[in-house]
Design a protein around this motif. Structure first.
Motif, PDB file in Angstrom:
ATOM      1  N   SER A 157      69.005  -9.745 100.889  1.00 12.96           N
ATOM      2  CA  SER A 157      69.133 -10.771  99.921  1.00 12.96           C
ATOM      3  C   SER A 157      68.626 -10.321  98.524  1.00 12.96           C
ATOM      4  N   VAL A 158      69.162 -11.036  97.593  1.00 12.50           N
ATOM      5  CA  VAL A 158      68.658 -10.613  96.150  1.00 12.50           C
ATOM      6  C   VAL A 158      68.320 -11.969  95.280  1.00 12.50           C
ATOM      7  N   SER A 159      67.294 -11.757  94.599  1.00 12.45           N
ATOM      8  CA  SER A 159      66.870 -12.761  93.816  1.00 12.45           C
ATOM      9  C   SER A 159      66.968 -12.287  92.234  1.00 12.45           C
ATOM     10  N   ALA A 160      67.419 -13.016  91.253  1.00 19.08           N
ATOM     11  CA  ALA A 160      67.448 -12.476  89.863  1.00 19.08           C
ATOM     12  C   ALA A 160      66.492 -13.454  89.011  1.00 19.08           C
TER      13      ALA A 160
ATOM     14  N   VAL B 260      67.321  -8.181  83.263  1.00 20.68           N
ATOM     15  CA  VAL B 260      67.330  -8.980  84.470  1.00 20.68           C
ATOM     16  C   VAL B 260      66.337  -8.284  85.565  1.00 20.68           C
ATOM     17  N   GLY B 261      65.563  -9.001  86.212  1.00 18.59           N
ATOM     18  CA  GLY B 261      65.011  -8.414  87.467  1.00 18.59           C
ATOM     19  C   GLY B 261      65.485  -8.728  88.822  1.00 18.59           C
ATOM     20  N   LEU B 262      66.059  -7.859  89.432  1.00 19.79           N
ATOM     21  CA  LEU B 262      66.773  -8.075  90.614  1.00 19.79           C
ATOM     22  C   LEU B 262      65.807  -7.578  91.688  1.00 19.79           C
TER      23      LEU B 262
ATOM     24  N   THR C  82      61.810  -4.417  93.170  1.00 20.90           N
ATOM     25  CA  THR C  82      62.540  -5.024  91.987  1.00 20.90           C
ATOM     26  C   THR C  82      62.862  -4.121  91.094  1.00 20.90           C
ATOM     27  N   THR C  83      64.307  -4.122  90.811  1.00 15.52           N
ATOM     28  CA  THR C  83      64.731  -3.166  89.632  1.00 15.52           C
ATOM     29  C   THR C  83      64.990  -4.115  88.498  1.00 15.52           C
ATOM     30  N   TRP C  84      64.578  -3.342  87.147  1.00 14.35           N
ATOM     31  CA  TRP C  84      64.976  -4.318  85.863  1.00 14.35           C
ATOM     32  C   TRP C  84      66.052  -3.379  85.343  1.00 14.35           C
ATOM     33  N   LEU C  85      67.205  -4.274  85.018  1.00 12.81           N
ATOM     34  CA  LEU C  85      68.297  -3.739  84.197  1.00 12.81           C
ATOM     35  C   LEU C  85      68.647  -4.462  82.936  1.00 12.81           C
TER      36      LEU C  85
END
Length: 152
Positions: free
Chosen positions: A95-98, A106-108, A127-130
């Protein structure tokens, strides 16, 4: 940041996502295979300081809204949104939340859970930030290409 041609330690192709705020936090899609024309199976690996987690055989069904489409929709909203946007596989193993942060990032949050039969019932998240625009659009394209097995 993403890498569409991420050859991991095993030399197999995949897609890697690294958090731009902490490059030691990441997600990797790898080991793609298909039994038939209706689904694609792949592994998802999460990494962060003190954490390594992997779920094998995440399944993408052709009739479901896929991860690539979800990421493309997020990229199209590069000017931002309120609240949280969510996506998950049919089986709930990925699952992914943004969330959108002022300044165009955007934090995924990526969460993996083994299938119900897996011992222990564990889950793990990173959490990865892009950047909301180009980095997110590149990730969407890379994931779509990976899930298609290189088909246009």
């Amino acid at each position: 940041m993403t890498s569409p041609h991420d050859d991991g330690a095993d030399g197999k192709p995949g897609v890697a996502v690294r958090c731009q705020e902490n490059r030691s936090v990441g997600v990797r899609f790898c080991d793609r295979f298909a039994f038939d024309a209706d689904s694609v199976h792949y592994a998802v690996e999460l990494s962060a300081p003190g954490l390594t987690a992997r779920v094998d055989e995440v399944v993408a069904w052709i009739w479901d809204a896929d991860l690539g489409a979800y990421l493309e929709e997020l990229a199209e909203g590069y000017r931002g949104w309120d609240g949280e946007r969510r996506w998950r596989t049919d089986d709930g193993d990925l699952s992914v939340s943004a969330v959108f942060r002022p300044g165009g990032h955007v934090g995924l949050t990526w969460t993996v859970r083994p299938w119900y039969e897996a011992a222990g019932g564990w889950s793990a998240s990173v959490t990865t930030w892009l950047e909301a625009g180009e980095q997110l659009a590149a990730l969407a394209s890379d994931v779509r290409h990976f899930l298609a097995g290189g088909r246009p």
